[in-house]
Design a protein around this motif. Structure first.
Motif, PDB file in Angstrom:
ATOM      1  N   ALA A  77       0.835  -1.209   0.000  1.00 29.31           N
ATOM      2  CA  ALA A  77       0.000   0.000   0.000  1.00 29.31           C
ATOM      3  C   ALA A  77       0.864   1.251   0.000  1.00 29.31           C
ATOM      4  CB  ALA A  77      -0.932  -0.007   1.212  1.00 29.31           C
ATOM      5  N   GLU A  78       1.926   1.219   0.795  1.00 31.36           N
ATOM      6  CA  GLU A  78       2.806   2.385   0.870  1.00 31.36           C
ATOM      7  C   GLU A  78       3.498   2.641  -0.471  1.00 31.36           C
ATOM      8  OE1 GLU A  78       2.649  -0.055   3.059  1.00 31.36           O
ATOM      9  OE2 GLU A  78       1.685   1.061   4.701  1.00 31.36           O
ATOM     10  N   ALA A  79       3.932   1.568  -1.135  1.00 28.99           N
ATOM     11  CA  ALA A  79       4.592   1.726  -2.434  1.00 28.99           C
ATOM     12  C   ALA A  79       3.623   2.274  -3.475  1.00 28.99           C
ATOM     13  CB  ALA A  79       5.171   0.387  -2.891  1.00 28.99           C
ATOM     14  N   PHE A  80       2.377   1.765  -3.444  1.00 33.96           N
ATOM     15  CA  PHE A  80       1.366   2.287  -4.367  1.00 33.96           C
ATOM     16  C   PHE A  80       1.177   3.786  -4.125  1.00 33.96           C
ATOM     17  CE2 PHE A  80      -2.849   3.480  -5.709  1.00 33.96           C
ATOM     18  CZ  PHE A  80      -3.003   2.823  -6.926  1.00 33.96           C
ATOM     19  N   GLY A  81       1.100   4.166  -2.841  1.00 31.81           N
ATOM     20  CA  GLY A  81       0.917   5.575  -2.511  1.00 31.81           C
ATOM     21  C   GLY A  81       2.060   6.446  -3.004  1.00 31.81           C
ATOM     22  N   GLU A  82       3.292   5.950  -2.903  1.00 30.52           N
ATOM     23  CA  GLU A  82       4.450   6.707  -3.378  1.00 30.52           C
ATOM     24  C   GLU A  82       4.391   6.919  -4.882  1.00 30.52           C
ATOM     25  OE1 GLU A  82       7.881   4.624  -2.059  1.00 30.52           O
ATOM     26  OE2 GLU A  82       7.517   5.022   0.074  1.00 30.52           O
ATOM     27  N   PHE A  83       4.045   5.854  -5.613  1.00 30.04           N
ATOM     28  CA  PHE A  83       3.920   5.987  -7.069  1.00 30.04           C
ATOM     29  C   PHE A  83       2.809   6.968  -7.424  1.00 30.04           C
ATOM     30  CE2 PHE A  83       6.131   1.787  -7.471  1.00 30.04           C
ATOM     31  CZ  PHE A  83       7.095   2.174  -8.386  1.00 30.04           C
ATOM     32  N   ASP A 116       2.949   8.959 -11.080  1.00 29.94           N
ATOM     33  CA  ASP A 116       3.204   7.809 -11.952  1.00 29.94           C
ATOM     34  C   ASP A 116       1.947   7.488 -12.765  1.00 29.94           C
ATOM     35  OD1 ASP A 116       4.953   5.238 -12.498  1.00 29.94           O
ATOM     36  OD2 ASP A 116       2.907   4.552 -12.079  1.00 29.94           O
ATOM     37  N   PRO A 117       2.056   7.408 -14.078  1.00 17.76           N
ATOM     38  CA  PRO A 117       0.862   7.218 -14.913  1.00 17.76           C
ATOM     39  C   PRO A 117       0.164   5.884 -14.678  1.00 17.76           C
ATOM     40  CG  PRO A 117       2.878   7.095 -16.235  1.00 17.76           C
ATOM     41  CD  PRO A 117       3.276   7.602 -14.894  1.00 17.76           C
ATOM     42  N   ASP A 118       0.922   4.823 -14.369  1.00 17.51           N
ATOM     43  CA  ASP A 118       0.291   3.524 -14.120  1.00 17.51           C
ATOM     44  C   ASP A 118      -0.541   3.557 -12.845  1.00 17.51           C
ATOM     45  OD1 ASP A 118       1.459   2.184 -16.390  1.00 17.51           O
ATOM     46  OD2 ASP A 118       3.355   2.163 -15.289  1.00 17.51           O
ATOM     47  N   ALA A 119       0.017   4.137 -11.804  1.00 17.93           N
ATOM     48  CA  ALA A 119      -0.732   4.252 -10.552  1.00 17.93           C
ATOM     49  C   ALA A 119      -1.943   5.161 -10.727  1.00 17.93           C
ATOM     50  CB  ALA A 119       0.177   4.768  -9.442  1.00 17.93           C
ATOM     51  N   GLN A 120      -1.776   6.250 -11.489  1.00 17.44           N
ATOM     52  CA  GLN A 120      -2.892   7.158 -11.752  1.00 17.44           C
ATOM     53  C   GLN A 120      -4.010   6.431 -12.502  1.00 17.44           C
ATOM     54  OE1 GLN A 120      -3.097  10.667 -11.099  1.00 17.44           O
ATOM     55  NE2 GLN A 120      -1.251  10.525  -9.830  1.00 17.44           N
TER      56      GLN A 120
END
Length: 377
Positions: free
Chosen positions: A277-283, A288-292
């Motif tokens: 979850a933390e890594a997703f939040g950082e991206f 980051d376009p993939d996370a967006q």
């Protein structure tokens, strides 16, 4: 009209007095009598019994200008303690609380890697927490376990993302601690927690997004569980024909596209590294376009699902709990903007107030309710 023997009537009156003190206390005997329509003698006798049982205490006089000042009553919330646990895939979270869900303490432990170690670990964690509790007249009142799967008649029926489905958790814990042990679905406990402590409304839903997606349902002030405990398995509603396979046996279930597990797994495949979850939040915060894109996917699928919930249940409020709120505070507003349904004008979609503590406080409320209202003499 209620009829029955004197013992039944006394029990009904006692329950009414307790509920009034819990909900409206501090309150005087005279005020209880006026609110419930009971004689002052009846209320005084009930209160005296509750005082003798250490369930109620007198806390001083009401501030009145005329006459004798009445003694105020409140529940003795320190008469006993409750332990509530949430058994997620990776972490066991434990909460201790008093009878009214206050004076809470949280403990977090890693989930055992072996099913054989689960019960011994639970016993160890509970003993460790119980040892920190102050003395009280009734001691430990009960234990609840929030299960991320289907529960029926205090037994686990289906666990999509864990393997201890066949384990008996109740018998060894009751033997070890000598108190009731209640199992309940995590979303069901979460809706009870929000309903009892935050949102006192008659009709509400709680959408819990974790490894799966569950819905806790309160209708007419009652928890709706269905015939076999499967009510609220929202994540297993199908949103894609012939879509991704799901542990439930179907294809295209909502939680294969919009659960935290699904989002993090998809980003992990793209980035070729484990995603928490933390890594997703950082991206996401870095643009980051993939996370967006994955966040927008979540919003779109969740809008479809919540639109369906609106049409099926017609609630006053829908509470959404997801770690994604940390990274996108306008999550509920963005989901609401994609709801093309006239019901959204009076049904609020709102973030969870209690977040992951909701299931724990729901467990506290379950034992509170059982202790106060199921054992009247």
């Amino acid at each position: 009209m209620l009829t029955g023997n004197q013992e039944l009537i006394r029990d009904i009156n006692t329950e009414s007095v307790i509920r009034t003190i819990v909900q409206d206390g501090p309150i005087s005997r005279a005020s209880i009598s006026a609110r419930l329509g009971l004689t002052k003698a009846t209320v005084s006798a009930i209160v005296q019994a509750l005082l003798e049982r250490a369930l109620v205490r007198e806390i001083g006089s009401d501030d009145t200008k005329k006459g004798r000042k009445p003694i105020l009553l409140q529940m003795n919330q320190e008469c006993g303690h409750i332990i509530s646990l949430d058994l997620s895939a990776d972490v066991i979270t434990l909460m201790t609380a008093d009878l009214l869900g206050q004076n809470c303490h949280l403990y977090r432990h890693p989930s055992p890697t072996s099913d054989d170690d689960l019960v011994p670990a639970l016993i160890s964690y509970i003993k460790e927490a119980a040892a920190q509790l102050p003395p009280s007249p009734y001691g430990l009142l009960g234990i609840t376990l929030a299960i991320h799967g289907v529960v029926h008649h205090n037994q686990i029926i289906f666990l999509p993302y864990a393997s201890y489905e066949k384990l008996d958790l109740v018998t060894p814990l009751e033997a070890a601690f000598g108190v009731p042990v209640l199992l309940e679905n995590e979303a069901n406990l979460s809706v009870l927690g929000e309903w009892a402590y935050c949102h006192r409304t008659n009709e509400m839903l709680y959408v819990s997004v974790h490894s799966g997606i569950g819905v806790g349902i309160i209708m007419r002030n009652q928890l709706v569980k269905g015939k076999n405990g499967y009510a609220g398995e929202f994540g297993h509603s199908i949103v894609e024909l012939n879509g991704r396979p799901c542990p439930c046996g179907n294809h295209g279930c909502l939680e294969q596209y919009a659960s935290e597990r699904a989002l993090f797994a998809e980003l992990s495949q793209i980035k070729h590294r484990p995603i928490t979850a933390e890594a997703f939040g950082e991206f996401y915060r870095s643009g980051d376009p993939d996370a967006q894109r994955l966040m927008q996917t979540f919003i779109q699928y969740m809008a479809v699902g919540i639109n369906n919930l609106l049409n099926i249940f017609n609630p006053d409020v829908i509470v959404l709990n997801s770690v994604l709120h940390r990274y996108h505070p306008q999550l509920c507003e963005d989901i609401t903007s994609q709801l093309h349904n006239t019901m959204k004008s009076y049904c609020r979609l709102t973030p969870s107030t209690l977040q992951d503590a909701a299931s724990l406080l729901g467990g506290v409320w379950l034992i509170h309710n059982r202790f106060l209202y199921s054992n009247q003499r």
